[in-house]
Design a protein around this motif. Structure first.
Motif, PDB file in Angstrom:
ATOM      1  N   ARG A 152     -13.522  40.562   5.741  1.00 38.99           N
ATOM      2  CA  ARG A 152     -14.408  40.754   6.882  1.00 38.99           C
ATOM      3  C   ARG A 152     -13.998  42.024   7.612  1.00 38.99           C
ATOM      4  O   ARG A 152     -12.825  42.411   7.628  1.00 38.99           O
ATOM      5  N   HIS A 184     -20.108  42.185  16.282  1.00 39.55           N
ATOM      6  CA  HIS A 184     -20.559  41.447  15.104  1.00 39.55           C
ATOM      7  C   HIS A 184     -19.532  41.582  13.982  1.00 39.55           C
ATOM      8  O   HIS A 184     -18.556  42.333  14.096  1.00 39.55           O
ATOM      9  N   LEU A 185     -19.748  40.821  12.934  1.00 39.70           N
ATOM     10  CA  LEU A 185     -18.884  40.856  11.761  1.00 39.70           C
ATOM     11  C   LEU A 185     -19.671  41.313  10.548  1.00 39.70           C
ATOM     12  O   LEU A 185     -20.852  41.016  10.419  1.00 39.70           O
ATOM     13  N   GLY A 229     -18.823  33.377  10.856  1.00 39.01           N
ATOM     14  CA  GLY A 229     -19.154  34.187  12.025  1.00 39.01           C
ATOM     15  C   GLY A 229     -19.264  33.350  13.286  1.00 39.01           C
ATOM     16  O   GLY A 229     -18.738  33.725  14.345  1.00 39.01           O
ATOM     17  N   VAL A 264     -22.885  37.421  12.007  1.00 45.91           N
ATOM     18  CA  VAL A 264     -22.657  38.189  10.785  1.00 45.91           C
ATOM     19  C   VAL A 264     -23.943  38.968  10.534  1.00 45.91           C
ATOM     20  O   VAL A 264     -24.950  38.410  10.108  1.00 45.91           O
TER      21      VAL A 264
END
Length: 363
Positions: free
Chosen positions: A317, A323-324, A350, A357
């Motif tokens: 990640r 955000h991811l 997420g 995500v």
């Protein structure tokens, strides 16, 4: 994988509470698992989160900060999360083996028992009264006391202090881990007798990690073969056994016998997850060919993509501002339904982290 290894992998998923669980709280989960490897701190929190759907990183951090669960060196040695009710008797059981394994390195570092006792005195004085300090802050206290400390010495001094039941994790300061006095975090309780402790450790392992072999238990616990075999024999009547195609015997809790053997559920398990790090023989989850892709040359267990009990890839990640981004790397081209399930699992991760995500990639 052969059919019996496939069955073993599915029962392991069930016993480890990954597909579903009846456990309700973070302390209950840690107590069930016995101990969960925790040197990769963010990933270790996700190991709990994936086993307790709906739990968040923030909630787990709170459980750590309030000593609802404890992070310390307890086996092999490496960091583990353990239950406060288990920490003293586990350390009494495993500590002597860990200290023996550290002896030669202490000689190389010129860490004598006299120096260690001086360090313990410094720790007691500097941490008393709920004063939680980072390792850097503790190193300064050692230096003020005239103890020469570098990174290697500091790591071994603090590990030994944990094994001696003097210190454990404290409250996280920002993103830095701290140490605290164990007795201030967890009041001392009466230790179990050795035979009782052996049986309890074996029960926790085989109930929560089975099907597993005696050699798996020796690897996980760090016990001698003699002690581990004795523990196995004490709980053997409570276990059901299954054999692989080599005749190797695995023990597990009978309630998980009916674990399903086919589905397309995909799990993004963390680095060093108990699903693959806690067994000496990992053939049930991954082939030797793929194992070298999931574990680095220096022994780092990467985050894994588990499909139908089989480790089919790795993932990582990237955290952005709000955000991811999650990327999965499969060992072989994935089926469309597996790819769709992987993306769903990425979004679950997420939500655990408290972020969306917004980018999912695979190769």
């Amino acid at each position: 994988m052969t059919d019996n290894l496939t069955q073993i992998s599915h029962i392991r998923l069930a016993s480890q509470q990954i597909p579903s669980t009846t456990l309700k709280t973070i302390p209950e989960m840690i107590s069930w698992m016995g101990a969960m490897q925790a040197q990769d701190y963010p990933m270790a929190k996700w190991a709990m989160g994936i086993r307790l759907p709906g739990t968040t990183d923030v909630e787990i951090e709170s459980a750590i900060n309030t000593a609802a669960i404890i992070r310390t060196h307890v086996m092999r040695p490496t960091w583990h999360f353990v239950s406060p009710e288990d920490v003293y008797w586990m350390l009494a059981l495993t500590g002597p083996r860990i200290k023996a394994s550290m002896k030669s390195r202490h000689i190389q570092l010129e860490l004598t028992e006299e120096i260690l006792r001086k360090c313990y005195q410094v720790l007691e004085k500097s941490l008393e009264g709920g004063n939680h300090l980072t390792r850097d802050e503790i190193v300064k206290e050692f230096e003020r006391a005239g103890v020469v400390v570098d990174n290697s010495r500091a790591a071994h001094i603090m590990m030994r202090a944990e094994i001696e039941m003097l210190v454990c994790n404290g409250v996280v300061k920002g993103k830095k881990q701290t140490y605290a006095l164990l007795e201030e975090r967890v009041p001392m309780v009466k230790k179990r007798q050795e035979e009782e402790a052996l049986a309890k450790l074996a029960e926790k392992y085989f109930f929560s990690h089975g099907p597993a072999t005696l050699q798996d238990f020796i690897w996980w616990s760090g016990l001698t073969t003699t002690s581990a075999r004795k523990a196995w024999e004490m709980i053997r009547p409570d276990l059901e056994v299954i054999k692989d195609n080599t005749g190797q015997v695995y023990g597990f809790l009978p309630k998980y016998r009916a674990a399903p053997t086919s589905n397309f559920r995909v799990y993004l398990l963390p680095a060093f997850d108990e699903y693959y790090v806690s067994y000496k023989d990992r053939r049930a989850a991954i082939s030797s060919e793929d194992f070298v892709k999931a574990v680095s040359n220096n022994g780092v267990f990467r985050p894994i993509v588990v499909v139908n009990g089989e480790i089919r890839g790795i993932w990582n990640r990237t955290a952005k501002k709000n955000h991811l981004e999650v990327k999965a790397q499969f060992f072989r081209p994935p089926e469309p339904e597996i790819l769709a399930e992987t993306e769903k699992s990425a979004r679950v991760y997420g939500r655990f982290c408290g972020f969306d995500v917004t980018a999912f990639e695979y190769e």
